[in-house]
Design a protein around this motif. Structure first.
Motif, short mmCIF file in Angstrom:
data_model
loop_
_atom_site.label_atom_id
_atom_site.label_comp_id
_atom_site.label_asym_id
_atom_site.label_seq_id
_atom_site.Cartn_x
_atom_site.Cartn_y
_atom_site.Cartn_z
N GLY A 1 0.82 -1.21 0.00
CA GLY A 1 0.00 0.00 0.00
C GLY A 1 0.85 1.26 0.00
N ALA A 2 1.97 1.22 0.74
CA ALA A 2 2.85 2.39 0.81
C ALA A 2 3.46 2.69 -0.56
N VAL A 3 3.87 1.65 -1.27
CA VAL A 3 4.45 1.84 -2.61
C VAL A 3 3.42 2.45 -3.55
N LYS A 4 2.20 1.92 -3.51
CA LYS A 4 1.15 2.43 -4.40
C LYS A 4 0.79 3.88 -4.07
N TYR A 5 0.57 4.13 -2.80
CA TYR A 5 0.10 5.47 -2.40
C TYR A 5 1.17 6.53 -2.63
N ASN A 6 2.43 6.15 -2.45
CA ASN A 6 3.52 7.09 -2.70
C ASN A 6 3.46 7.62 -4.12
N ASP A 7 3.04 6.78 -5.05
CA ASP A 7 2.91 7.18 -6.45
C ASP A 7 1.61 7.95 -6.67
N LEU A 8 0.50 7.38 -6.24
CA LEU A 8 -0.82 7.94 -6.56
C LEU A 8 -1.10 9.27 -5.86
N SER A 9 -0.45 9.52 -4.74
CA SER A 9 -0.73 10.75 -3.99
C SER A 9 -0.06 11.97 -4.62
#
Length: 574
Positions: A424-432
């Motif tokens: 989740g951290a990897v994904k959110y780091n990008d999407l945010s």
């Protein structure tokens, strides 16, 4: 109870359209828009179209604002004129609660369905066979998947097509290398890493031996002519790559309806080129077949067949559009790739619209590059961080954090929590982050439990579940008929924040910016934590207690659903 069929802003506009329909030409309705107020002290929404209307009607903007405000109902929201003609709207808490309950009962949590439902093909991820997926691939994969999820949530029919790079020059190089420099049996262990090493090694040898370029080209021609040995090697490379990708996609919880590689379209390419030549669209120039564009477009020509008869990426993309139109009959096709391909898509879309008469909307959803701290990623130089290694490290780092905070947690659950938090951290780091910006990959920031990060939002969900467990609360029995009279500002702030969820989800699709949903969820989490710190929930009196529990439950539902639209899971205990 019927759920919300319009966004709150549209309901406000509908109200003052009715009040001014006799005074303002309906053609001017596009000027009648309200937007969330940037300064909450002034109100929840603001209308600033009075200035534009004033020029048309040759009146002062304040006169226009007064005209709009006249006879405007004040039961659901209060309106005030400010400055030269701004109208600020503050929602009535009782109106907010009515809408919240409507949203609460809605399967979509209040997201209004678009006026027109469409069939949309979305092209994203697109890894290359025989090359490991690295952090440079993650943006297309994650951004594309989140857009797919949100479009489906709105009710559209979405077809996810992973356009695999399984054809082209690199296969001549790999096949030659596997015949002369390496043994194909060596690919049994860590195959993608070995293939990368073989590819990089060939590039180095090629610099010192130019004859290798021609030899690799000959192997490619044999492949294109269905040479049995080369086809078998190529198929093995495809199978190895697909197996490795499937592990990553499973971990990222990403699926596709189709994974059609460039090779799938090869049989179509000669016919497309012949058709373009026969229609006078394509011309032979110095032995190559090229598409030329009108001078005013400022688009450079595109080669669709080389001098040696080989086809290029552009030809394959033309065939892909043709196939998708014929088979899927989409209203829109979205391409999620980095911004370096902008010119390619301008050329491709012009060709489709003007030379193929395709009416389908074609959109390039571009994004900035992912960078290491010291510069670009490069497969040729071997300077890559493989996506599988990155996700493993994310889990390991999350595991260490959890072990420090929750050492007593069951080991199997700790492993599961670490995987969900790390991914989740990897994904959110990008999407945010705005997709158009360049992203520098940083570990400490993305795994923090404070600030605009996935762990912070996941923790918010876990905290609410802990409240329900502690109070032995049944979330199905939280409805109340009447809003309590003794609400404080924190109650009202959270109530209103929950109502903005439908609009924020829908706003993502205006320009395909997932970071807008991230911003909303982060602000909602902040609002909830302030609410929880300042307000007793389980120890509150019966009337506010039930209402506050309902706010907690709605926060949990929206946070969980919103994160799922970003492809991020939640877990409890955490």
């Amino acid at each position: 109870m019927p759920f919300l069929d319009k966004a709150i802003s549209e309901q406000i506009v509908s109200s003052f359209k009715k009040s001014i329909s006799e005074n303002i030409d309906p053609q001017l309705y596009p000027y009648l828009k309200v937007v969330p107020n940037q300064k909450q002290d002034y109100g929840d929404y603001q209308f600033n179209g009075a200035m534009a209307l004033a020029k048309i009607y040759k009146k002062s903007s304040k006169e226009i604002a007064l005209l709009i405000q006249k006879n405007l109902g004040q039961n659901d929201f209060r309106s005030e004129i400010a400055g030269p003609g701004f109208i600020n709207f503050k929602l009535n808490p009782y109106y907010c609660y009515k809408l919240l309950i409507e949203n609460y009962a809605s399967p979509s949590l209040g997201i209004p369905q678009p006026e027109k439902l469409e069939t949309i093909v979305i092209d994203f991820s697109s890894p290359n066979v025989a090359k490991p997926m690295h952090i440079g691939h993650i943006r297309s994969t994650i951004i594309g998947d989140s857009i797919r999820r949100i479009l489906k949530e709105l009710g559209h029919t979405v077809i996810a097509d992973n356009h695999i790079g399984d054809w082209g020059t690199q296969f001549g190089k790999l096949i030659y290398s596997l015949k002369h420099f390496a043994n194909i049996d060596s690919l049994e262990q860590e195959p993608m890493q070995k293939l990368l090493e073989i590819y990089v090694d060939f590039e180095k040898k090629e610099k010192n031996d130019p004859d290798l370029t021609e030899k690799a080209k000959q192997e490619l021609v044999k492949l294109q002519n269905n040479d049995k040995e080369n086809i078998e090697i190529w198929q093995k490379l495809v199978d190895i790559s697909s197996k490795e990708w499937s592990k990553i996609y499973k971990l990222l919880d990403i699926g596709f309806d189709y994974s059609l590689g460039e090779s799938f379209y090869q049989a179509m390419l000669p016919g497309i080129v012949s058709e373009f030549i026969n229609k006078g669209i394509a011309k032979i120039d110095d032995g190559a077949c090229c598409l030329f564009f009108p001078e005013q477009t400022k688009l450079s020509p595109v080669i669709i067949r080389k001098q040696d008869g080989g086809f290029l990426y552009a030809t394959t993309d033309i065939a892909t559009i043709k196939y998708r139109i014929e088979i899927f009959k989409p209203d829109r096709i979205l391409y999620v790739t980095d911004d370096r391909q902008s010119l390619h898509f301008q050329q491709l879309f012009y060709t489709a619209k003007n030379y193929m008469n395709i009416a389908c909307e074609l959109e390039h959803i571009s994004f900035g590059l992912m960078r290491l701290a010291d510069g670009h990623l490069s497969t040729r130089e071997g300077r890559v961080i493989e996506l599988s290694s990155l996700l493993s490290e994310a889990k390991e780092r999350a595991y260490r954090l959890i072990s420090d905070k929750r050492g007593e947690m069951d080991e199997s659950h700790k492993q599961k929590v670490a995987e969900i938090i790390g991914t989740g951290a990897v994904k959110y780091n990008d999407l945010s982050q705005n997709r158009e910006t360049m992203v520098v990959f940083e570990w400490d920031k993305m795994l923090s439990f404070d600030g605009n990060t996935a762990p912070y939002l996941q923790y918010t969900c876990a905290r609410i579940k802990s409240i329900f467990e502690k109070g032995n609360i049944n979330e199905n029995n939280l409805y109340i008929d009447k809003l309590p009279d003794n609400l404080n500002q924190m109650d009202i702030n959270l109530l209103k924040s929950l109502l903005f969820y439908p609009e924020n989800v829908r706003n993502v699709t205006n320009k395909y910016y997932p970071h807008l949903l991230c911003e909303y969820l982060f602000n909602l989490a902040n609002t909830f934590h302030k609410f929880y710190i300042e307000n007793p929930v389980l120890k509150a009196d019966s009337s506010p207690r039930q209402f506050r529990l309902l706010l907690c439950d709605m926060t949990l539902k929206i946070m969980t659903r919103g994160l799922s639209l970003l492809g991020i899971k939640t877990i409890h205990p955490m």
